[in-house]
Motif scaffolding. Structure first.
Motif, short mmCIF file in Angstrom:
data_model
loop_
_atom_site.label_atom_id
_atom_site.label_comp_id
_atom_site.label_asym_id
_atom_site.label_seq_id
_atom_site.Cartn_x
_atom_site.Cartn_y
_atom_site.Cartn_z
N GLN A 1 5.57 9.03 0.53
CA GLN A 1 4.74 7.83 0.76
C GLN A 1 4.62 6.96 -0.53
OE1 GLN A 1 2.04 6.66 4.10
NE2 GLN A 1 4.38 7.09 4.50
N GLU B 1 10.91 -1.27 5.19
CA GLU B 1 10.78 0.04 5.90
C GLU B 1 9.02 0.14 6.48
OE1 GLU B 1 12.45 4.42 6.05
OE2 GLU B 1 12.74 3.24 4.20
N GLU B 2 8.78 -0.46 7.50
CA GLU B 2 7.52 -0.37 7.92
C GLU B 2 6.81 1.22 7.82
OE1 GLU B 2 6.00 -3.56 10.54
OE2 GLU B 2 8.10 -4.13 10.55
N GLY B 3 5.64 1.24 7.29
CA GLY B 3 4.90 2.67 7.16
C GLY B 3 5.63 3.71 6.20
N ARG B 4 6.68 3.33 5.43
CA ARG B 4 7.22 4.16 4.82
C ARG B 4 6.41 4.48 3.17
NH1 ARG B 4 8.91 7.40 1.91
NH2 ARG B 4 10.98 8.43 1.68
#
Lengths: 155, 420
Positions: free
Chosen positions: B149, B204-207
């Motif tokens: 993350q 890159e959503e949420g990465r």
């Protein structure tokens, strides 16, 4: 060991119109219950719960549950008074990776500008039919003493 | 395994013993500590399912600060994830040093010890931007490295304390820097490369949930470290171009700057937290183990600079790390683990009283460090250390959000603090 949920329970858990709640306990045994539309059954037959907040009591309790093998409860109820309680153990939390990212996109599409902290995976260990008529019939069959006499009286 | 090593491990409490001794500490965190302490060895079976297109592997070009326990620079999985989301940043370790095995069991990767599955594990996933290049042609994987993350920028592996042979005795960053330059020819990245890479990473959503920036110490400038501060500001401003808010979740792990330098960093960039590592929480042993830091700033000077940073960054946004276990290094370290633990936690408490949580990394005697032939302390020691540091955070109501299980993943004590 985990059990397989019946099609009826899976269907109810995956129904968007069902009412669903997750109960956890903290380190002192104090319970905490939250309603959540996000509860559903995944392809492996486990229950998933999407947690939005890192600091929620539920999230902290789930962390303690996965660390110390503590049981949590999911309750689901739907039409026709169908209701089940599923007791289980959190076995995994996805905080990254494809499953996490899929749900991150989905939940933001559904709820707007929210975050996602984890996709909790709860392995079901026990299912209890909580439909009150079914529970009453079951109890009266197994424990016939637990009835008031007036219910049996000739009127 | 060597006879000496076998005897040492036989004298220590085993994983099972330690788990039983500390029921209040999660077994998963104890497993993490032991895997970090002993290292891992990937079996051929395990490597057969590693896919460099999906997983993060040490392709020998990623900018990480440190090397391994051997001299090899092989392409291996970067690290592991446990089922509770805990990262295990592991060091590949030769079999003769008694590491855990990462093996393939029933089609899944597992940490294995003495033929027993300890835990199933997952590999870190490669972010999409790793396949791209900046407009100047640099592979983005060489600009920023990734954790599950976190985005990480290492401005320079070279630490200028080594110029006078006064680098920290447990550290191999200088050796690794020379090696990377020689073997790979790592290019110098410019702010534009950094900005472009961040832009791609955020697609890159949420990465990613945080940004970490660090560097070897740079002594140059009108005032000591001014040049290092300039480099950070330049890079952070390039990163900041990609955010709608001035401040963005981020951590700087840097040298102990003076107040003027810290104010510049805070005011001119989006950085939200500041970490400056004391490395060993004992003045005399700091003097021995960190001669460059001792000569240029000194233990008390370093400590006071970190404490003063709380006034600028705010309580809960400043921390100091140390290499847990080097306080027991030979020949001048503590000779008893109980003494080392007491002393370290006392010093950590003096930091906590001033609003600075201390955290540790498990000491890995790396091949390129002066301490390469030494051995880290027992698992029991590390569990007590992790627990003690976490309890200080509870006592002083300190959070460590910017360096926790998700935003870093390299500190067993901050793993424990994820329920704060």
């Amino acid at each position: 060991m985990g059990i397989q949920l019946s099609d009826e329970v899976i269907s109810l858990l995956n129904d968007l119109n069902s009412n669903k709640a997750l109960a956890t306990v903290d380190e002192t045994g104090t319970p905490n219950v939250v309603h959540s539309d996000s509860i559903h059954v995944d392809d492996d037959g486990n229950i998933n719960y999407l947690e939005i907040l890192e600091t929620s009591r539920t999230n902290h309790n789930l962390v303690r549950s996965i660390w110390f093998d503590r049981t949590v409860s999911v309750v689901v109820s739907g039409a026709d008074s169908k209701s089940f309680q599923i007791k289980g153990i959190p076995i995994t939390v996805h905080i990254t990776g494809p499953i996490f990212q899929k749900h991150y996109l989905d939940i933001r599409k559904r709820l707007g500008d929210v975050d996602l902290t984890g996709v909790w995976v709860i392995e079901p260990h026990e299912v209890i039919d909580e439909n009150i008529i079914n529970r009453k019939n079951e109890e009266e069959a197994k424990r016939p003493f637990f009835r008031h006499l007036d219910r049996l009286a000739k009127i | 395994m060597s006879l000496a090593l076998t005897e040492t491990f036989e004298r220590e409490l085993s994983l099972i013993d330690v788990v039983a001794k500390y029921p209040e500490v999660p077994r998963l965190i104890i497993v993490k500590i032991d895997a970090q302490r002993r290292g891992v060895y990937y079996t051929d079976r395990a490597l057969s399912v590693v896919d460099p297109n999906i997983h993060m592997v040490s392709d020998t070009t990623a900018r990480e600060l440190f090397g391994g326990r051997d001299d090899e620079n092989k392409s291996l999985p970067i690290s592991l994830l446990l089922r509770d989301g805990t990262s295990v940043i592991v060091t590949p370790t030769p079999l003769e040093q008694n590491p855990y095995l990462v093996d393939l069991v029933d089609g899944r990767l597992a940490l294995v010890d003495n033929d027993e599955v300890i835990e199933f594990v997952e590999l870190w996933r490669k972010p999409r931007y790793y396949d791209l290049k900046t407009s100047s042609g640099i592979p983005m994987s060489q600009v920023l490295s990734a954790r599950p993350q976190r985005l990480s920028l290492v401005l320079s592996n070279y630490c200028h304390f080594w110029t006078d042979n006064k680098g920290c005795l447990y550290c191999d960053s200088n050796r690794d820097s020379k090696k990377l330059k020689k073997e790979i020819g790592l290019p110098r990245v410019k702010p534009k490369d950094i900005s472009e890479t961040v832009r791609e990473a955020l697609k890159e959503e949420g990465r990613f949930s945080t940004f970490c920036i660090t560097s070897g110490s740079v002594l140059a400038g009108n005032e000591l470290f001014d040049k290092e501060v300039d480099l950070y500001i330049e890079a952070l401003q390039a990163i900041g171009e990609n955010f709608t808010t001035k401040k963005f979740p981020s951590q700087m792990v840097a040298t102990a700057f003076n107040e003027k330098q810290l104010r510049r960093l805070y005011n001119e960039t989006g950085i939200m937290s500041y970490t400056s590592d004391l490395e060993v929480l004992h003045e005399d042993k700091f003097q021995w183990i960190c001669p460059g830091k001792a000569d240029n700033v000194g233990y008390q000077g370093w400590k006071q600079r970190v404490i003063r940073a709380v006034d600028i960054f705010g309580r809960g946004n400043v921390a100091s790390g140390f290499v847990g276990g080097v306080e027991l290094a030979k020949p001048y370290g503590f000779t008893r683990e109980d003494e080392a633990l007491r002393s370290t936690l006392e010093e950590a408490e003096s930091l906590a009283e001033s609003g600075v949580p201390a955290f540790f990394v498990v000491w890995v005697p790396r091949a390129g460090s002066i301490f390469h032939d030494q051995q880290a302390p027992s698992l029991d020691y590390y569990v007590q250390l992790a627990l003690g540091l976490h309890q200080l955070r509870v006592k002083y109501n300190l959070t460590i959000d910017f360096d926790d299980y998700r935003r870093c993943g390299n500190h067993p004590d901050t793993d424990l603090s994820r329920t704060l």
